[in-house]
Design a protein around this motif. Structure first.
Motif, PDB file in Angstrom:
ATOM      1  N   ILE A   1      -9.069   7.032 -12.296  1.00 56.04           N
ATOM      2  CA  ILE A   1      -8.055   6.125 -11.777  1.00 56.04           C
ATOM      3  C   ILE A   1      -8.470   4.710 -12.168  1.00 56.04           C
ATOM      4  CG2 ILE A   1      -6.889   5.291  -9.710  1.00 56.04           C
ATOM      5  CD1 ILE A   1      -6.356   8.250 -10.326  1.00 56.04           C
ATOM      6  N   MET A   2      -7.706   4.115 -13.063  1.00 54.43           N
ATOM      7  CA  MET A   2      -8.015   2.776 -13.569  1.00 54.43           C
ATOM      8  C   MET A   2      -7.385   1.744 -12.636  1.00 54.43           C
ATOM      9  SD  MET A   2      -9.699   3.983 -16.049  1.00 54.43           S
ATOM     10  CE  MET A   2     -10.139   2.497 -16.951  1.00 54.43           C
ATOM     11  N   GLU A   3      -8.166   1.286 -11.673  1.00 57.05           N
ATOM     12  CA  GLU A   3      -7.628   0.438 -10.606  1.00 57.05           C
ATOM     13  C   GLU A   3      -6.978  -0.840 -11.135  1.00 57.05           C
ATOM     14  OE1 GLU A   3     -10.129  -0.351  -7.298  1.00 57.05           O
ATOM     15  OE2 GLU A   3     -10.762   1.728  -7.059  1.00 57.05           O
ATOM     16  N   LYS A   4      -7.672  -1.557 -11.995  1.00 56.24           N
ATOM     17  CA  LYS A   4      -7.137  -2.831 -12.490  1.00 56.24           C
ATOM     18  C   LYS A   4      -5.828  -2.625 -13.224  1.00 56.24           C
ATOM     19  CE  LYS A   4      -8.255  -6.872 -15.324  1.00 56.24           C
ATOM     20  NZ  LYS A   4      -9.273  -7.518 -16.211  1.00 56.24           N
ATOM     21  N   GLN A   5      -5.791  -1.622 -14.090  1.00 57.59           N
ATOM     22  CA  GLN A   5      -4.584  -1.341 -14.872  1.00 57.59           C
ATOM     23  C   GLN A   5      -3.425  -0.928 -13.977  1.00 57.59           C
ATOM     24  OE1 GLN A   5      -5.211   1.371 -18.181  1.00 57.59           O
ATOM     25  NE2 GLN A   5      -3.160   2.220 -17.916  1.00 57.59           N
ATOM     26  N   LEU A   6      -3.694  -0.057 -13.015  1.00 60.24           N
ATOM     27  CA  LEU A   6      -2.641   0.420 -12.118  1.00 60.24           C
ATOM     28  C   LEU A   6      -2.131  -0.695 -11.211  1.00 60.24           C
ATOM     29  CD1 LEU A   6      -4.037   3.924 -11.128  1.00 60.24           C
ATOM     30  CD2 LEU A   6      -1.925   3.473 -12.396  1.00 60.24           C
ATOM     31  N   ALA A   7      -3.040  -1.524 -10.709  1.00 62.80           N
ATOM     32  CA  ALA A   7      -2.642  -2.629  -9.843  1.00 62.80           C
ATOM     33  C   ALA A   7      -1.689  -3.570 -10.581  1.00 62.80           C
ATOM     34  CB  ALA A   7      -3.873  -3.390  -9.353  1.00 62.80           C
ATOM     35  N   GLU A   8      -2.020  -3.874 -11.831  1.00 59.57           N
ATOM     36  CA  GLU A   8      -1.155  -4.760 -12.621  1.00 59.57           C
ATOM     37  C   GLU A   8       0.184  -4.083 -12.923  1.00 59.57           C
ATOM     38  OE1 GLU A   8      -3.463  -5.680 -16.053  1.00 59.57           O
ATOM     39  OE2 GLU A   8      -4.771  -7.109 -15.009  1.00 59.57           O
ATOM     40  N   GLU A   9       0.132  -2.817 -13.252  1.00 62.27           N
ATOM     41  CA  GLU A   9       1.341  -2.071 -13.595  1.00 62.27           C
ATOM     42  C   GLU A   9       2.308  -1.978 -12.420  1.00 62.27           C
ATOM     43  OE1 GLU A   9       2.432   2.545 -14.637  1.00 62.27           O
ATOM     44  OE2 GLU A   9       0.477   1.767 -15.247  1.00 62.27           O
ATOM     45  N   MET A  10       1.767  -1.767 -11.214  1.00 61.03           N
ATOM     46  CA  MET A  10       2.612  -1.602 -10.032  1.00 61.03           C
ATOM     47  C   MET A  10       2.891  -2.916  -9.319  1.00 61.03           C
ATOM     48  SD  MET A  10       1.287   2.023  -8.422  1.00 61.03           S
ATOM     49  CE  MET A  10      -0.442   1.566  -8.319  1.00 61.03           C
ATOM     50  N   GLY A  11       2.244  -3.983  -9.749  1.00 63.03           N
ATOM     51  CA  GLY A  11       2.475  -5.276  -9.125  1.00 63.03           C
ATOM     52  C   GLY A  11       1.908  -5.369  -7.726  1.00 63.03           C
ATOM     53  N   VAL A  12       0.738  -4.767  -7.528  1.00 70.28           N
ATOM     54  CA  VAL A  12       0.083  -4.827  -6.220  1.00 70.28           C
ATOM     55  C   VAL A  12      -1.345  -5.326  -6.419  1.00 70.28           C
ATOM     56  CG1 VAL A  12       1.469  -2.920  -5.337  1.00 70.28           C
ATOM     57  CG2 VAL A  12      -0.790  -2.447  -6.281  1.00 70.28           C
TER      58      VAL A  12
ATOM     59  N   SER B   1       0.827  -1.196   0.000  1.00 68.68           N
ATOM     60  CA  SER B   1       0.000   0.000   0.000  1.00 68.68           C
ATOM     61  C   SER B   1       0.870   1.258   0.000  1.00 68.68           C
ATOM     62  CB  SER B   1      -0.915   0.000   1.224  1.00 68.68           C
ATOM     63  OG  SER B   1      -1.635   1.210   1.309  1.00 68.68           O
ATOM     64  N   ALA B   2       1.928   1.245   0.815  1.00 69.64           N
ATOM     65  CA  ALA B   2       2.838   2.388   0.877  1.00 69.64           C
ATOM     66  C   ALA B   2       3.531   2.602  -0.472  1.00 69.64           C
ATOM     67  CB  ALA B   2       3.873   2.179   1.970  1.00 69.64           C
ATOM     68  N   ARG B   3       3.902   1.509  -1.108  1.00 71.17           N
ATOM     69  CA  ARG B   3       4.551   1.588  -2.421  1.00 71.17           C
ATOM     70  C   ARG B   3       3.598   2.183  -3.455  1.00 71.17           C
ATOM     71  NH1 ARG B   3       4.833  -2.201  -6.637  1.00 71.17           N
ATOM     72  NH2 ARG B   3       6.575  -1.849  -8.066  1.00 71.17           N
ATOM     73  N   ALA B   4       2.364   1.695  -3.469  1.00 68.83           N
ATOM     74  CA  ALA B   4       1.369   2.224  -4.399  1.00 68.83           C
ATOM     75  C   ALA B   4       1.109   3.704  -4.128  1.00 68.83           C
ATOM     76  CB  ALA B   4       0.074   1.429  -4.282  1.00 68.83           C
TER      77      ALA B   4
END
Length: 219
Positions: free
Chosen positions: A37-48, A15-18
């Motif tokens: 804010i595209m949650e699915k795309q960002l989660a995959e991009e950041m690996g979280v 969470s801190a990294r994101a």
């Protein structure tokens, strides 16, 4: 440590990294005001996972950098230049206090790093991109806030400085180079490392006022 503790620690770390990644993108307007804010795309991009990402977004919402609408989703908040006067009013009160505390500690554990920054400022390349200068300005401010050893003061000033920097980024095409504004830190850091609270306080107040004046004149 229990399994639950391990999960919580991992979640907090992700969470801190994101949060850090999204914070920089929002401040620098890599994520534009009003952009979803595209949650699915960002989660995959950041690996979280989605849970750490949503925890980060909650923090960013409390920072006034994103806004969530029921059934619509989360969006980057608009840059509201009318906030500048209110942000500057609070910074005018707290920045001098932070500078005083930092000077009373002679820079504390950060003294050597502040001396390095002082040397860098004296030869700072004015031809750097506005983005690089903005990022550098943020890092210098956060370093000074950290010396205060007052988390409440530091966290408040970081949040306000983030908003102020985002306003600068939004108006960068109308503002002069940030170089001279950053170089103003030279005297402030000199007063901190030599332990001169009165002068550090004065320089900090002038720095905030100069920022406000520059942005106000550009509007």
């Amino acid at each position: 440590m229990t399994t639950l503790d391990t999960v919580n620690t991992t979640s907090e770390s992700l969470s801190a990294r994101a949060y850090r990644i999204l914070l920089d993108r929002l401040i620098m307007l890599d994520i534009e005001p009003g952009e979803p804010i595209m949650e699915k795309q960002l989660a995959e991009e950041m690996g979280v996972g989605r849970t750490p990402l949503r925890e980060a977004l909650k923090r960013l919402e409390s920072d006034h950098l994103v806004v969530t609408y029921p059934r619509r989703g989360t969006f980057a908040s608009q840059v509201d230049v009318t906030e500048l006067a209110h942000v500057s009013e609070v910074r005018q009160a707290l920045e001098p206090l932070a500078a005083r505390r930092a000077a009373e500690a002679h820079g504390g554990d950060m003294r050597e790093k502040l001396l390095e920054v002082l040397a860098e400022l004296k030869s700072l390349n004015p031809k750097q991109s506005q983005r690089n200068l903005l990022a550098y300005d943020l890092s210098v401010h956060r370093m000074i806030y950290g010396v205060t050893q007052n988390e409440h003061l530091s966290e408040t000033l970081i949040r306000l400085d983030n908003i102020a920097t985002r306003i600068w980024a939004a108006l960068s095409d109308r503002l002069p180079s940030l170089h001279e504004h950053i170089v103003e830190h030279t005297q402030l850091i000199e007063q901190i490392v030599t332990g001169n609270p009165d002068e550090a306080e004065r320089h900090a107040a002038e720095h905030v006022e100069n920022f406000y004046t520059l942005v106000r004149e550009a509007l």
